[in-house]
Design a protein around this motif. Structure first.
Motif, short mmCIF file in Angstrom:
data_model
loop_
_atom_site.label_atom_id
_atom_site.label_comp_id
_atom_site.label_asym_id
_atom_site.label_seq_id
_atom_site.Cartn_x
_atom_site.Cartn_y
_atom_site.Cartn_z
N HIS A 1 81.32 70.49 25.34
CA HIS A 1 82.12 71.62 24.84
C HIS A 1 81.88 71.87 23.35
O HIS A 1 81.37 71.01 22.64
CB HIS A 1 83.62 71.45 25.15
CG HIS A 1 84.30 70.36 24.38
ND1 HIS A 1 84.62 69.14 24.93
CD2 HIS A 1 84.73 70.31 23.10
CE1 HIS A 1 85.22 68.39 24.02
NE2 HIS A 1 85.30 69.07 22.90
N GLU B 1 83.31 72.93 19.53
CA GLU B 1 84.52 72.86 18.71
C GLU B 1 84.15 72.90 17.23
O GLU B 1 82.99 73.11 16.88
CB GLU B 1 85.36 71.62 19.05
CG GLU B 1 84.65 70.30 18.88
CD GLU B 1 85.53 69.12 19.33
OE1 GLU B 1 86.36 69.28 20.24
OE2 GLU B 1 85.37 68.04 18.75
N SER C 1 72.73 72.39 26.63
CA SER C 1 73.19 72.34 28.02
C SER C 1 72.03 72.50 29.00
O SER C 1 71.93 71.77 29.98
CB SER C 1 74.24 73.44 28.28
OG SER C 1 75.35 73.27 27.44
N VAL D 1 79.18 70.25 18.81
CA VAL D 1 79.31 70.15 20.26
C VAL D 1 79.72 68.71 20.54
O VAL D 1 79.34 67.78 19.83
CB VAL D 1 78.01 70.46 21.04
CG1 VAL D 1 77.74 71.94 21.11
CG2 VAL D 1 76.82 69.71 20.48
N ASN E 1 83.26 81.78 28.42
CA ASN E 1 83.79 80.73 27.56
C ASN E 1 85.05 81.17 26.83
O ASN E 1 85.11 82.26 26.27
CB ASN E 1 82.74 80.34 26.52
CG ASN E 1 81.66 79.47 27.12
OD1 ASN E 1 81.75 78.24 27.04
ND2 ASN E 1 80.67 80.08 27.75
N THR F 1 88.86 74.40 19.84
CA THR F 1 88.01 73.62 20.73
C THR F 1 87.96 74.33 22.08
O THR F 1 88.51 75.43 22.22
CB THR F 1 88.57 72.19 20.86
OG1 THR F 1 87.72 71.42 21.69
CG2 THR F 1 89.97 72.18 21.44
N GLN F 2 87.25 73.75 23.04
CA GLN F 2 87.27 74.30 24.41
C GLN F 2 87.93 73.27 25.31
O GLN F 2 87.35 72.23 25.58
CB GLN F 2 85.84 74.55 24.90
CG GLN F 2 85.13 75.67 24.19
CD GLN F 2 83.81 75.98 24.89
OE1 GLN F 2 82.90 75.16 24.88
NE2 GLN F 2 83.71 77.15 25.51
N ASP F 3 89.14 73.57 25.75
CA ASP F 3 89.86 72.61 26.58
C ASP F 3 89.72 72.93 28.06
O ASP F 3 89.45 72.07 28.87
CB ASP F 3 91.34 72.61 26.18
CG ASP F 3 92.15 71.64 27.02
OD1 ASP F 3 91.71 70.49 27.16
OD2 ASP F 3 93.22 72.03 27.52
N PRO G 1 84.73 74.39 29.27
CA PRO G 1 83.65 73.98 28.37
C PRO G 1 82.37 74.77 28.63
O PRO G 1 82.22 75.33 29.72
CB PRO G 1 83.44 72.51 28.74
CG PRO G 1 83.87 72.40 30.16
CD PRO G 1 84.98 73.40 30.33
N HIS H 1 80.87 66.72 30.73
CA HIS H 1 80.75 68.11 30.25
C HIS H 1 80.31 68.14 28.79
O HIS H 1 80.26 67.09 28.14
CB HIS H 1 82.08 68.85 30.41
CG HIS H 1 83.11 68.44 29.38
ND1 HIS H 1 84.05 67.47 29.61
CD2 HIS H 1 83.32 68.87 28.11
CE1 HIS H 1 84.80 67.32 28.52
NE2 HIS H 1 84.37 68.15 27.60
#
Lengths: 96, 481
Positions: free
Chosen positions: B126, B128, B66, B155, B77, B96-98, B101, B124
């Motif tokens: 995220h 997972e 990132s 990622v 997070n 996951t990151q919904d 992220p 983005h």
């Protein structure tokens, strides 16, 4: 029951379940009650209230990057409905 | 023709497998290639009562990526469950990151063939976990499930629809691959599935700013296939529109045998993933200090070095591209330029000798001797003390063996120093001319080609150590013309 039959059919599909018409009738009744309770909860004013996702305040529960606690294959496959000793065997699925 | 009327608009969702030792949420071996179902545990098998615990490195690696891409990091997070049933997903959901992220925005710079840099914006990134693998060719009536990959940390880098052609997709994927290797967070190996992408493709009339219905081609695990899939899909959509139809939003799969795409599912029966927060995983809060540390430890990035090499060092685009392909090479070059200021000579040494030497044999690890020795070698060549070919063929390999000896000493010991001592050369030249009076006479009468013969004799007499240019000059002078 007031719950839409289509909703039940959709939920069946998502949950990979197949219900009989009698069961659908019963589940529909249960769903009505559940939704009524949720509707009741909706009456509460929750503006400016943070959602309570976690019931304790713990953060950053992390582990070091190390290999451990693996299960050996024979033990893992013992609960498989079907196996050749290497793979979990499942009904043929078409490549997605 | 028809193709020029339209512009292709492409957005990519790239999955990158992070190079951790263990999985995202449990201690299973995360490496590729174990015997089926040997990198597993009760957690990755989704047994009841087991709990996931996040691997610290997944956060660290996702942070590095990132920061490198200039994205804005979310300090808090959360993880969510993406629910669906499939045989290679034992828990019935993917973590996951919904909602939140790890980072938003940022961009991947790509170098277009016309030399300009295009910044491909990111939506983005995220974190997972991966699913397991289904194999369909082992059993006749069944599919086999191998859960080694289940729970491996990923990622997902989601781009904005900024790409306009298969070539740009290629450049984007290569830039990402180079970056993740540079950051040492993934091997970026597409064949082994460490990188794969979903391509969202749509077309629109040239000049339009509107976005039209897009089709998503799933799971491209090779650049060649991605290229073919995009080309096929672009043409397919143009044909639909040209014949008066409308492109429908669909999920497609690419068939590498026919080179065509076919529908997996329509938007109407799109999955309903019923995302919700995963109560098993407490939030991860990244401290300002940690973010500052990642920023401080960030190495100079390939595109920054490319810029420096082409502008400040005056190298060609070609040299700069090769030098910035891999971090090891780039930094060996940088170290060398600290000690020897002829940048082009440094680049040549790294590109033509060091790189092949390292590539030749995997055991040729990066040298543990200081690049000081290479600088000394370049100095000797520059001062005309050794010839280019002697430096390349004799001294360069010798340095690798005897790195504790200064190169000038080494050259002396190996008797490789060129003789440019004028008196020595003059004496030798006179001896030779005295030996062949008839040839000298012939030369003076116009047979100038004999100079080569005298040169050869001079080299022989000096045992190859005479500096060719100086030897040549001395002979010409003695021969009078």
């Amino acid at each position: 029951m007031t719950t839409d039959k289509n909703l039940i059919l959709r939920l069946e599909k998502l949950a990979r379940l197949q219900l009989s018409d009698t069961e659908r009738e019963e589940i529909g009744g249960d769903l009505d009650k559940i939704l009524a309770m949720v509707d009741k909860l909706q009456e509460i004013d929750t503006e400016n209230v943070e959602p309570l996702t976690y019931i304790n305040e713990e953060v950053n529960v992390l582990r070091a990057d190390a290999i451990k606690n693996q299960t050996d294959r024979a033990a893992a496959l013992r609960n498989a409905p079907d196996t050749d000793g290497t793979y979990f065997k499942v009904p043929k699925v078409i490549e997605r | 023709m028809a193709k020029q009327k339209y512009e292709t608009v492409i957005g990519l969702e790239t999955h990158i497998q992070l190079g951790t030792a263990s999985k995202a949420f449990c201690g299973d071996d995360a490496r590729f290639g174990g015997e089926p179902n040997t990198h597993i545990s009760t957690v990755s098998l989704g047994h009841p009562g087991t709990l996931p615990v996040l691997n610290r490195k997944q956060i660290d690696y996702a942070l590095r990526l990132s920061v490198a891409l200039g994205a804005e990091v979310n300090l808090t997070n959360y993880f969510d469950r993406k629910n669906y049933f499939y045989t290679d997903l034992p828990k019935g959901y993917q973590i996951t990151q919904d909602r939140c992220p790890i980072s938003v925005g940022g961009f991947v710079p790509i170098l277009l063939s016309d030399g300009t840099v295009k910044k491909v914006r990111l939506h983005h990134i995220h974190m997972e976990e991966d699913a397991g693998k289904s194999v369909h060719d082992v059993f006749e009536m069944h599919s086999g499930v191998d859960l080694n990959r289940a729970g491996v940390p990923l990622v997902e880098v989601v781009s904005e629809p900024d790409l306009r052609s298969a070539e740009e997709v290629d450049l984007f994927m290569n830039a990402l691959r180079r970056l993740v290797r540079w950051l040492e967070i993934s091997d970026g190996n597409m064949e082994q599935g460490s990188m794969r992408c979903d391509c969202n493709v749509s077309i629109r009339p040239q000049g339009s700013e509107e976005l039209f219905a897009r089709c998503e081609v799933k799971n491209m695990n090779s650049m060649r296939f991605a290229r073919r899939a995009i080309e096929f899909e672009t043409q397919r959509q143009i044909d639909i529109v040209e014949s008066g139809g409308r492109v429908r939003q669909q999920t497609l799969q690419f068939d590498k045998n026919t080179g065509s795409t076919s529908p997996l599912r329509d938007k109407e029966d799109a999955h309903d993933y019923r995302y919700f927060p995963d109560p098993d995983l407490p939030p991860v809060v990244i401290s300002a200090e940690e973010l500052a540390r990642v920023k401080a430890e960030m190495p100079a990035l390939p595109w920054e070095l490319y810029e420096r090499f082409t502008t400040k060092f005056g190298l060609s685009a070609y040299d700069a591209t090769i030098l910035t392909e891999e971090k090891t090479i780039a930094f060996l070059f940088l170290d060398l330029t600290e000690k020897h200021q002829d940048y082009k000579a440094c680049a040549n040494l790294i590109i033509n000798q060091v790189r092949p030497h390292l590539a030749e044999n995997e055991t040729n690890a990066v040298p543990d001797f200081p690049v000081q020795r290479w600088a000394e070698l370049l100095d000797l060549v520059k001062e005309n003390k050794v010839s280019n070919s002697v430096a390349k063929q004799k001294l360069f390999p010798a340095i690798w063996e005897k790195s504790d000896t200064p190169v000038a000493k080494l050259a002396e010991k190996m008797n490789l120093l060129q003789d440019s001592d004028a008196d020595f050369l003059a004496d030798l030249a006179e001896e030779i001319l005295a030996k062949y009076p008839d040839k000298v006479a012939a030369y003076r009468k116009g047979k100038k080609g004999l100079l080569g013969f005298f040169m050869g004799e001079l080299m022989k007499a000096s045992k190859g150590k005479a500096n060719p240019q100086e030897g040549n000059a001395v002979l010409r002078e003695k021969l009078g013309g």
